[in-house]
Design a protein around this motif. Sequence first.
Motif, PDB file in Angstrom:
ATOM      1  N   MET A  23       2.370  29.324  46.968  1.00 46.57           N
ATOM      2  CA  MET A  23       2.244  28.811  45.603  1.00 46.57           C
ATOM      3  C   MET A  23       3.385  29.355  44.751  1.00 46.57           C
ATOM      4  O   MET A  23       3.621  30.556  44.740  1.00 46.57           O
ATOM      5  CB  MET A  23       0.899  29.217  44.997  1.00 46.57           C
ATOM      6  N   ALA A  24       4.105  28.499  44.071  1.00 46.22           N
ATOM      7  CA  ALA A  24       5.229  28.921  43.251  1.00 46.22           C
ATOM      8  C   ALA A  24       4.742  29.666  42.032  1.00 46.22           C
ATOM      9  O   ALA A  24       3.710  29.343  41.449  1.00 46.22           O
ATOM     10  CB  ALA A  24       6.044  27.697  42.830  1.00 46.22           C
ATOM     11  N   GLU A  25       5.497  30.679  41.642  1.00 46.95           N
ATOM     12  CA  GLU A  25       5.191  31.454  40.453  1.00 46.95           C
ATOM     13  C   GLU A  25       6.230  31.169  39.393  1.00 46.95           C
ATOM     14  O   GLU A  25       7.413  30.987  39.704  1.00 46.95           O
ATOM     15  CB  GLU A  25       5.178  32.951  40.777  1.00 46.95           C
ATOM     16  N   PRO A  26       5.838  31.108  38.124  1.00 50.78           N
ATOM     17  CA  PRO A  26       6.803  30.809  37.072  1.00 50.78           C
ATOM     18  C   PRO A  26       7.792  31.937  36.887  1.00 50.78           C
ATOM     19  O   PRO A  26       7.486  33.098  37.101  1.00 50.78           O
ATOM     20  CB  PRO A  26       5.921  30.627  35.824  1.00 50.78           C
ATOM     21  N   GLY A  27       9.005  31.589  36.447  1.00 49.95           N
ATOM     22  CA  GLY A  27      10.036  32.586  36.247  1.00 49.95           C
ATOM     23  C   GLY A  27       9.852  33.413  35.006  1.00 49.95           C
ATOM     24  O   GLY A  27      10.581  34.377  34.796  1.00 49.95           O
ATOM     25  N   ARG A  28       8.865  33.065  34.163  1.00 54.00           N
ATOM     26  CA  ARG A  28       8.738  33.789  32.900  1.00 54.00           C
ATOM     27  C   ARG A  28       8.391  35.251  33.114  1.00 54.00           C
ATOM     28  O   ARG A  28       8.559  36.072  32.229  1.00 54.00           O
ATOM     29  CB  ARG A  28       7.723  33.108  31.986  1.00 54.00           C
ATOM     30  N   GLY A  29       7.895  35.617  34.307  1.00 52.72           N
ATOM     31  CA  GLY A  29       7.595  37.017  34.553  1.00 52.72           C
ATOM     32  C   GLY A  29       8.814  37.840  34.890  1.00 52.72           C
ATOM     33  O   GLY A  29       8.714  39.057  35.028  1.00 52.72           O
ATOM     34  N   CYS A  30       9.969  37.219  35.040  1.00 54.37           N
ATOM     35  CA  CYS A  30      11.186  37.923  35.424  1.00 54.37           C
ATOM     36  C   CYS A  30      12.179  37.889  34.271  1.00 54.37           C
ATOM     37  O   CYS A  30      12.637  36.799  33.890  1.00 54.37           O
ATOM     38  CB  CYS A  30      11.812  37.300  36.664  1.00 54.37           C
ATOM     39  N   PRO A  31      12.534  39.032  33.706  1.00 59.85           N
ATOM     40  CA  PRO A  31      13.536  39.026  32.632  1.00 59.85           C
ATOM     41  C   PRO A  31      14.830  38.378  33.099  1.00 59.85           C
ATOM     42  O   PRO A  31      15.294  38.608  34.217  1.00 59.85           O
ATOM     43  CB  PRO A  31      13.739  40.517  32.350  1.00 59.85           C
ATOM     44  N   GLY A  32      15.400  37.535  32.259  1.00 57.60           N
ATOM     45  CA  GLY A  32      16.638  36.856  32.595  1.00 57.60           C
ATOM     46  C   GLY A  32      16.436  35.487  33.185  1.00 57.60           C
ATOM     47  O   GLY A  32      17.386  34.707  33.271  1.00 57.60           O
ATOM     48  N   LEU A  33      15.213  35.147  33.604  1.00 52.86           N
ATOM     49  CA  LEU A  33      14.924  33.827  34.145  1.00 52.86           C
ATOM     50  C   LEU A  33      14.221  32.978  33.096  1.00 52.86           C
ATOM     51  O   LEU A  33      13.313  33.449  32.410  1.00 52.86           O
ATOM     52  CB  LEU A  33      14.051  33.905  35.395  1.00 52.86           C
ATOM     53  N   ALA A  34      14.639  31.717  32.988  1.00 53.81           N
ATOM     54  CA  ALA A  34      14.004  30.797  32.057  1.00 53.81           C
ATOM     55  C   ALA A  34      12.563  30.526  32.506  1.00 53.81           C
ATOM     56  O   ALA A  34      12.258  30.595  33.701  1.00 53.81           O
ATOM     57  CB  ALA A  34      14.790  29.495  31.990  1.00 53.81           C
TER      58      ALA A  34
END
Length: 303
Positions: A1-12
């Motif tokens: 299951m894909a996870e959103p990038g919002r949990g990673c600083p620097g990723l949109a």
Amino acid sequence: MAEPGRGCPGLAPHVTVSGTHRGRGESSAEHHPLGDGAWLTRLRYTGLAAGSAREHRSTPAARIISVAVLTPGEWALTSRGAAIPADPEQPTLIALDQSAPFDFRGHGSGSAVAAHIGHARLTLSIETVHRGLDHLHPGLALYPVLRNHLQQLGAVAADAPGLLPTLATSTIALFRALLISAADEARGELPGRTPIATIERYIAEHLDEPRLTAERIAAAHSISARQLYKIWPAANGPLTGYITARRLERARLTLLTQPHLTIAEIARRHGFAHPTHFTHRFRAAFGCPPSAWRRGNRHPADA
């Protein structure tokens, strides 16, 4: 299951991160602030996928441009519909717009150092940015310079991450100059290109040469030194000060990442003909001589 990038600083927020069908999606990442919304990421992965399926309309303030060094390995990247070739023998420099469609698949194990920079901080039109991204290649003079710079930033992040914000200006300036270089090469000698951007690129490419004078810069662009001073933007500060500041930023990074070099060697490497002049300028800019700065920021393992 894909996870959103919002949990990673620097990723949109719209960027998704997941495991590949050929791997377990294991990864470890360190995120370090560069200031003003920019981030540096050190990543190790096994079976990692990341991407964005469609174009996302973004304002310059929200659009994120990423540049990274990827180790050789079993990975594939497409950006804006074009495949980015990987060098099988040495690290590859890649760059992309997170608001544009892209797809990264790292099927094996690998690592990367990536800088995520707001489009607005590059002070370039999105057309110029995309032209530069689409025509990035190892033959550009600044390609190995920025690749090595990012690798050194990774070492700084491991040993002294608190120093990273002080190196953001030089990182962004190098990336900006590389994009301009790639865009200029792609469109040829068009009369509409920005003269200041071209001059800044020339300075970045020749920064470590001691005889980088206003007269030489002007002659290289078929104008007089008087014309150069006239068109040079006040926002950049005086031309000589601009050159000195860029040299000092590079020298400060070298002090940390090349501990075997003497102060005199570092001074000469970065365009200062006399070590005493370098020391004087360094102290004026950073509040202490280069030797004291190096001692104070030395990693315990190197002491």
